[in-house]
Design a protein around this motif. Structure first.
Motif, PDB file in Angstrom:
ATOM      1  N   TYR B  11       0.893  -1.169   0.000  1.00 30.96           N
ATOM      2  CA  TYR B  11       0.000   0.000   0.000  1.00 30.96           C
ATOM      3  C   TYR B  11       0.924   1.209   0.000  1.00 30.96           C
ATOM      4  N   VAL B  14       4.017   1.062   2.230  1.00 34.13           N
ATOM      5  CA  VAL B  14       3.864  -0.012   3.218  1.00 34.13           C
ATOM      6  C   VAL B  14       3.904  -1.373   2.521  1.00 34.13           C
ATOM      7  N   ALA B  16       2.867  -4.739   2.802  1.00 33.82           N
ATOM      8  CA  ALA B  16       1.924  -5.498   3.633  1.00 33.82           C
ATOM      9  C   ALA B  16       2.172  -7.007   3.525  1.00 33.82           C
ATOM     10  N   ALA B  35      -0.375 -11.426  14.461  1.00 33.11           N
ATOM     11  CA  ALA B  35      -0.884 -10.290  15.227  1.00 33.11           C
ATOM     12  C   ALA B  35      -1.586  -9.300  14.298  1.00 33.11           C
ATOM     13  N   ASN B  36      -2.204  -8.310  14.897  1.00 33.11           N
ATOM     14  CA  ASN B  36      -2.819  -7.221  14.165  1.00 33.11           C
ATOM     15  C   ASN B  36      -1.769  -6.555  13.267  1.00 33.11           C
ATOM     16  N   GLY B  37      -2.092  -6.357  12.018  1.00 32.34           N
ATOM     17  CA  GLY B  37      -1.159  -5.694  11.112  1.00 32.34           C
ATOM     18  C   GLY B  37      -0.188  -6.642  10.425  1.00 32.34           C
ATOM     19  N   ALA B  38      -0.338  -7.937  10.650  1.00 27.81           N
ATOM     20  CA  ALA B  38       0.589  -8.908  10.059  1.00 27.81           C
ATOM     21  C   ALA B  38       0.419  -9.025   8.546  1.00 27.81           C
ATOM     22  N   GLY B  39      -0.757  -8.654   8.053  1.00 25.02           N
ATOM     23  CA  GLY B  39      -1.014  -8.772   6.613  1.00 25.02           C
ATOM     24  C   GLY B  39      -2.053  -9.822   6.276  1.00 25.02           C
ATOM     25  N   LYS B  40      -2.759 -10.298   7.291  1.00 24.13           N
ATOM     26  CA  LYS B  40      -3.726 -11.382   7.074  1.00 24.13           C
ATOM     27  C   LYS B  40      -4.874 -10.944   6.159  1.00 24.13           C
ATOM     28  N   SER B  41      -5.445  -9.784   6.465  1.00 27.64           N
ATOM     29  CA  SER B  41      -6.564  -9.314   5.636  1.00 27.64           C
ATOM     30  C   SER B  41      -6.101  -9.003   4.220  1.00 27.64           C
ATOM     31  N   THR B  42      -4.886  -8.470   4.120  1.00 24.26           N
ATOM     32  CA  THR B  42      -4.346  -8.164   2.793  1.00 24.26           C
ATOM     33  C   THR B  42      -4.261  -9.430   1.946  1.00 24.26           C
ATOM     34  N   GLU B  83     -13.432  -9.393   6.781  1.00 18.35           N
ATOM     35  CA  GLU B  83     -13.361  -9.043   8.194  1.00 18.35           C
ATOM     36  C   GLU B  83     -14.523  -8.138   8.584  1.00 18.35           C
TER      37      GLU B  83
HETATM   38  N1  LIG Z   1      -5.918   0.284   2.651  1.00 19.20           N
HETATM   39  C1  LIG Z   1      -4.705   0.365   3.248  1.00 19.20           C
HETATM   40  N2  LIG Z   1      -3.913   1.423   3.009  1.00 19.20           N
HETATM   41  C2  LIG Z   1      -2.695   1.507   3.582  1.00 19.20           C
HETATM   42  N3  LIG Z   1      -2.171   0.603   4.401  1.00 19.20           N
HETATM   43  C3  LIG Z   1      -2.923  -0.475   4.684  1.00 19.20           C
HETATM   44  C4  LIG Z   1      -4.229  -0.648   4.122  1.00 19.20           C
HETATM   45  N4  LIG Z   1      -4.736  -1.806   4.575  1.00 19.20           N
HETATM   46  C5  LIG Z   1      -3.808  -2.333   5.390  1.00 19.20           C
HETATM   47  N5  LIG Z   1      -2.715  -1.539   5.461  1.00 19.20           N
HETATM   48  C6  LIG Z   1      -1.472  -1.825   6.214  1.00 19.20           C
HETATM   49  O1  LIG Z   1      -0.988  -3.065   5.773  1.00 19.20           O
HETATM   50  C7  LIG Z   1      -0.505  -3.833   6.854  1.00 19.20           C
HETATM   51  C8  LIG Z   1      -1.269  -5.148   6.927  1.00 19.20           C
HETATM   52  O2  LIG Z   1      -2.637  -4.888   7.234  1.00 19.20           O
HETATM   53  P1  LIG Z   1      -3.728  -6.036   7.292  1.00 19.20           P
HETATM   54  O3  LIG Z   1      -3.588  -6.873   6.091  1.00 19.20           O
HETATM   55  O4  LIG Z   1      -5.032  -5.392   7.540  1.00 19.20           O
HETATM   56  O5  LIG Z   1      -3.262  -6.863   8.585  1.00 19.20           O
HETATM   57  P2  LIG Z   1      -4.102  -7.838   9.508  1.00 19.20           P
HETATM   58  O6  LIG Z   1      -5.336  -8.218   8.817  1.00 19.20           O
HETATM   59  O7  LIG Z   1      -3.177  -8.977   9.744  1.00 19.20           O
HETATM   60  O8  LIG Z   1      -4.363  -7.088  10.779  1.00 19.20           O
HETATM   61  C9  LIG Z   1      -0.687  -2.960   8.093  1.00 19.20           C
HETATM   62  O9  LIG Z   1       0.539  -2.310   8.334  1.00 19.20           O
HETATM   63  C10 LIG Z   1      -1.731  -1.987   7.688  1.00 19.20           C
HETATM   64  O10 LIG Z   1      -1.577  -0.772   8.384  1.00 19.20           O
END
Ligand SMILES: Nc1ncnc2c1ncn2[C@@H]1O[C@H](COP(=O)(O)OP(=O)(O)O)[C@@H](O)[C@H]1O
Ligand SMILES: [Mg+2]
Lengths: 292, 234
Positions: B11, B14, B16, B35-42, B83
């Motif tokens: 992103y 960043v 991810a 953990a939170n921010g690991a990149g799981k949702s990405t 999510e």
């Molecule tokens: N739309 C976005 N724009 C910028 N950064 C993002 C966006 N979505 C997620 N991030 C960043 O990408 C990283 C991974 O996020 P995410 O995949 O949501 O992690 P998780 O689901 O494991 O908590 C984090 O550092 C988050 O801040």
């Protein structure tokens, strides 16, 4: 008292038409979060098409049908050619672009059909019914208008609540991401929203033309009324658009009756400001619930 | 069935996801924890076509799905439950379900609907109520039900435990695990809540700051003290 009843009766059909115009604005707003200031420009354009068809064939009904088809097409064209490209850049740009479309359509209509007002006579008798020894300000044509509007609104509500396409359109408006993840082709649904709005606007245009005359700018004033009704209804709500469209029509009829019709836009503006001050999210909007 | 091959997603600046590869076989649950921010949702959103990868590919039955649109990917047979509560509050329970898989035949959809109601009876009882009248657990069931309505071969679940009572989470996940075993569904589950996820999963993968730091049988990962302290925080 009898004046009051007369004014209300006289306002019913224009209220029903304003309801359609507000409905068109809401359909576009729901699908793309754009207020389409060209909506009545599109309606004006398709009404000219109806006039031409009518002059060629002698059939008011055929004119209406062709205008509806043209409304669909113009809606899709405006969406794909103007709104989608501009909206990719930013949303306020898209709203300004709809003003551009309005101006372009008015100029085009003036070139094709000339700028002078043309008569668009009603297809059936437009003088009031006689009963109890007097003439009431409600004519067979008003009845036709009312019946057409009721029919169209019912048909739309069946489409929206009982069909797959209607469900897909509502879902695309509420949450495009979930809709896409469910397999809905959201962009097509947005275009369909513009198309149906164009059709609804076209019906409104053909119905309203006999109540005044037809010129490239003669519908501009209705934008004020339709916009007021749509905003007070919550911009999001089809029911709100219809209810407040009719309400706005009645208020205008009363204002015009008791004072002067030139005061009507001012009253609409006052209503709009009061609404924005006291209930900015609109009366029927789902916005509050959706923000959670 | 579903294979992720050297996937990287950014992103802006960043990073991810960095060079992530993994397999999601049919008939079982594969858990990605971190953990939170690991990149799981990405990871999940990229597989579903909502984010565009910088590099790497997603393969589904040996077909490249990278760069396909979400509405096409779901039609191929990969369904994401995103999510949060991915239900539409203004629609009824049944409308939320019927939204899934509209391109399928009438008979297919009717079969799926019956199956979803058998799986989650509470949804059948509430079918005519608006989705916003449901509890959190019921809405998560609805979200999963909507995904199942698309007739998927692979199901992607993004943190279904978020905000739910542990007992409800366990119930839902055990149901999903049974479904995977019975019908050969490939399930990719991502969770912060590692303990619960690893209980139903066959394979566990630990994601940290966009990189895979460990993968192996779920039971081994669950018992690895060091891993738990370092990345999973319990
Ligand atoms: N739309 C976005 N724009 C910028 N950064 C993002 C966006 N979505 C997620 N991030 C960043 O990408 C990283 C991974 O996020 P995410 O995949 O949501 O992690 P998780 O689901 O494991 O908590 C984090 O550092 C988050 O801040
Ligand atoms: Mg996440």
């Amino acid at each position: 008292m009898i004046d009051f009843i007369d004014y209300l009766l006289g306002g019913i059909s224009s209220g029903a038409i304003i309801a359609l115009m507000a409905l068109a604005l809401v359909l576009v707003w729901r699908s793309t979060r754009v207020v389409n200031f060209a909506q009545l420009g599109q309606a004006m354009f398709t009404t000219y098409i109806a006039l031409t068809v009518r002059e060629l064939t002698g059939s008011w009904f055929l004119g209406l049908i062709i205008a509806m088809a043209a409304g669909l097409v113009v809606g899709v064209i405006v969406h794909f050619l103007v709104i989608r490209p501009v909206k990719r850049l930013d949303t306020s740009g898209a709203i300004i672009a709809t003003f551009g479309v309005l101006i372009a359509l008015e100029a085009l209509a003036a070139m094709v059909w000339g700028g002078d007002p043309e008569a668009f006579p009603p297809p059936i008798n437009n003088s009031g019914y006689e009963a109890f020894g007097r003439i009431w300000p409600f004519s067979p044509y008003d009845l036709l208008v009312l019946a057409s509007v009721v029919f169209l609104v019912l048909a739309l509500s069946v489409v929206f609540t009982r069909t797959n396409v209607g469900l897909a359109m509502r879902a695309s408006a509420f949450n495009p991401e979930v809709a896409r993840l469910s397999g809905v082709r959201v962009n097509r649904m947005l275009a369909l929203g513009w198309a149906i709005a164009g059709l609804v606007g076209a019906v409104a245009g053909v119905l309203v033309a006999p109540l005044s005359t037809l010129s490239p700018t003669s519908f501009d004033i209705f934008l004020v009324f339709a916009f007021t009704a749509a905003v007070i209804g919550g911009l999001d709500s089809l029911v709100g658009a219809v209810a407040f469209g009719i309400g706005t029509g009645l208020v205008i009829a009363l204002v015009s009756g008791y004072s002067d019709s030139s005061n009507a836009p001012l009253v609409a503006l006052v209503l709009l400001v009061l609404n924005l001050l006291f209930k900015p999210e609109g009366v029927f909007s789902h916005h509050k619930a959706r923000a959670v | 069935m579903l294979r992720i091959d050297a996937l990287s997603v950014n992103y802006g600046a960043v990073e991810a996801l960095k060079n992530v590869s993994l397999d999601v076989p049919p008939g079982r649950v594969t858990a990605v924890i971190g953990a939170n921010g690991a990149g799981k949702s990405t990871l999940m959103r990229t597989l579903a076509g909502l984010e565009k990868p910088l590099a790497g590919r997603g393969l589904f039955n040996d077909e490249d799905i990278t760069g396909s649109k979400p509405e096409d990917i779901v039609r191929m047979g990969i369904a994401l439950v995103p999510e949060g509560r991915s239900t539409i509050p203004d629609l009824t329970v049944e409308e939320n379900l019927k939204l899934g898989g509209m391109w399928r035949t009438h008979a297919q959809r009717a079969t799926s609907l019956t199956r979803v109601y058998a799986l989650f009876p509470v949804l059948g009882e509430r079918r005519h109520l608006r989705a916003d009248t449901l509890s959190g657990g019921e809405r998560q069931q609805l979200a999963i039900g909507r995904a199942l309505m698309t007739g998927p071969q692979a199901l992607l679940l993004d943190e279904p435990s978020l905000g739910l009572a542990p007992l409800i989470v366990t119930q839902i996940l055990e149901l999903v695990e049974h479904m995977a075993r019975d019908s050969g569904l490939a399930v990719l589950l991502v969770e912060q809540n590692a303990a619960t996820a690893l209980r139903v999963a066959k394979t566990g993968i630990v994601l940290n700051l966009g990189e895979i730091v460990k993968s192996g049988p779920a039971r081994e990962i669950a018992q690895d003290e060091e891993l738990r302290h370092a990345y999973l925080g319990y």
